[in-house]
Scaffold this active site. Sequence first.
Site, PDB file in Angstrom:
ATOM      1  N   THR A  93      -7.315   1.135  -0.746  1.00 18.90           N
ATOM      2  CA  THR A  93      -8.363   2.008  -0.746  1.00 18.90           C
ATOM      3  C   THR A  93      -8.050   3.164  -0.200  1.00 18.90           C
ATOM      4  O   THR A  93      -8.870   4.173  -0.396  1.00 18.90           O
ATOM      5  CB  THR A  93      -9.566   1.497   0.368  1.00 18.90           C
ATOM      6  OG1 THR A  93      -8.982   0.968   1.470  1.00 18.90           O
ATOM      7  CG2 THR A  93     -10.212   0.173  -0.289  1.00 18.90           C
ATOM      8  N   GLY A  94      -6.896   3.545   0.169  1.00 21.65           N
ATOM      9  CA  GLY A  94      -6.279   4.752   0.768  1.00 21.65           C
ATOM     10  C   GLY A  94      -6.105   5.526  -0.551  1.00 21.65           C
ATOM     11  O   GLY A  94      -5.854   4.923  -1.562  1.00 21.65           O
ATOM     12  N   GLU A 118      -3.045   7.112  -1.754  1.00 26.10           N
ATOM     13  CA  GLU A 118      -1.876   6.715  -2.299  1.00 26.10           C
ATOM     14  C   GLU A 118      -2.149   5.389  -2.964  1.00 26.10           C
ATOM     15  O   GLU A 118      -1.882   5.078  -4.152  1.00 26.10           O
ATOM     16  CB  GLU A 118      -0.544   6.665  -1.537  1.00 26.10           C
ATOM     17  CG  GLU A 118      -0.229   8.094  -1.030  1.00 26.10           C
ATOM     18  CD  GLU A 118       0.287   8.762  -2.258  1.00 26.10           C
ATOM     19  OE1 GLU A 118       0.838   8.165  -3.177  1.00 26.10           O
ATOM     20  OE2 GLU A 118       0.144  10.153  -2.337  1.00 26.10           O
ATOM     21  N   GLU A 156       7.800   5.503   4.573  1.00 30.14           N
ATOM     22  CA  GLU A 156       9.054   6.088   5.124  1.00 30.14           C
ATOM     23  C   GLU A 156       8.824   6.213   6.607  1.00 30.14           C
ATOM     24  O   GLU A 156       7.385   6.162   7.071  1.00 30.14           O
ATOM     25  CB  GLU A 156       9.559   7.365   4.588  1.00 30.14           C
ATOM     26  CG  GLU A 156      10.115   7.212   3.373  1.00 30.14           C
ATOM     27  CD  GLU A 156      10.689   8.620   2.721  1.00 30.14           C
ATOM     28  OE1 GLU A 156       9.915   9.482   2.875  1.00 30.14           O
ATOM     29  OE2 GLU A 156      11.762   8.577   2.248  1.00 30.14           O
ATOM     30  N   GLU A 172      24.955   7.379  -2.673  1.00 30.86           N
ATOM     31  CA  GLU A 172      24.911   8.563  -1.859  1.00 30.86           C
ATOM     32  C   GLU A 172      25.893   8.061  -0.462  1.00 30.86           C
ATOM     33  O   GLU A 172      26.377   6.960  -0.295  1.00 30.86           O
ATOM     34  CB  GLU A 172      23.739   8.761  -1.162  1.00 30.86           C
ATOM     35  CG  GLU A 172      22.557   9.362  -2.298  1.00 30.86           C
ATOM     36  CD  GLU A 172      21.169   9.800  -1.388  1.00 30.86           C
ATOM     37  OE1 GLU A 172      21.166   9.293  -0.354  1.00 30.86           O
ATOM     38  OE2 GLU A 172      20.389  10.242  -2.262  1.00 30.86           O
ATOM     39  N   HIS A 232      18.240  12.269   3.421  1.00 36.94           N
ATOM     40  CA  HIS A 232      17.297  11.413   4.056  1.00 36.94           C
ATOM     41  C   HIS A 232      18.035  10.616   5.057  1.00 36.94           C
ATOM     42  O   HIS A 232      19.197  10.905   5.351  1.00 36.94           O
ATOM     43  CB  HIS A 232      16.523  10.461   3.340  1.00 36.94           C
ATOM     44  CG  HIS A 232      17.369   9.520   2.395  1.00 36.94           C
ATOM     45  ND1 HIS A 232      18.080   8.781   2.685  1.00 36.94           N
ATOM     46  CD2 HIS A 232      17.318   9.806   0.888  1.00 36.94           C
ATOM     47  CE1 HIS A 232      18.747   8.225   1.396  1.00 36.94           C
ATOM     48  NE2 HIS A 232      18.364   8.867   0.433  1.00 36.94           N
TER      49      HIS A 232
END
Length: 298
Positions: free
Chosen positions: A17-18, A20, A99, A216, A255
């Site tokens: 329901t949020g 995103e 994150e 990476e 990151h």
Amino acid sequence: MSILLDKNTKVIVQGMTGREGSLRTEFMKGYGTQVVAGVTPGRGGQEVHGIPVFDTVKAAIDKVGMVDATVTFIPGPGLKGAVYEAIDAGIKFIVSPVERIPVHDVIAMVNYALKNKVKLLGPGSLGLISPGKAAMGWLGGSADWAQMLFEPGPIGVISRSGGQSGTVPWALKVAGLGISTALHIGTEPVLGLSMAEVLEMFEADGQTKAVAIFGEIGGTLEEEAAEAVATKKFTKPLVVFIAGAWAPEGMRFSHASSIVERGKGSAKSKIEALTKAGAHVVDSPEEMAPTIKKLINL
């Protein structure tokens, strides 16, 4: 075939329901994913894009039957509780796009998942997509973009970069190659699934003929992938690009998990390990598709 996700995978969305959760539910449903329920405490009885919402994971399963996977659009401080709830309900695959999770929470989640034989993708993963079948998370962005970027085919893709999780499949498509499954491994310093574990899944997948990795600096994911190749746990052609070779020791690149410290996790050490194991390391992302085409004789 594909790995982890196909058109028969039944999925719930925790945090549906949020903002995103609602947006990504619309994307996943529109792409063909079997999203059978949502979970938001206190919002039971509502619907999002025609999908019923329940107060708990157990209530959702009691109503719609057992599900195969969940994707968690839950704010960082609440993620640990949501992951534990899913595991306790018997769900065996969890995708976590969130994150900036407290490291001790991530360590606890990863250990709890391992103890219960649950596969945890992330935290910090954009998700995964098996083109033409289903998507979990937001890799692809919208159903229209996902259909344009991702073509079904024989190449598995693993990426540490969220952006490159879409760019590498697109470059492969332009070169005439399609994707079995593409996934973003996650951004946190501690992760659930490793590259080596995903490679073993691609090894067992009949659709996958080769794998491309966008790596990476920082961490040991690529070194573990090299070990999987060296020990023959993965025997198919493997093409790898390592980003961030220019970054000096101690500088964070992109990151949290991309940092070279005390001489460990450098591009040099990763390239040496992968090359020694028999993987094909390229100097630029543009070389990945043509190198794979040569290796699988297309």
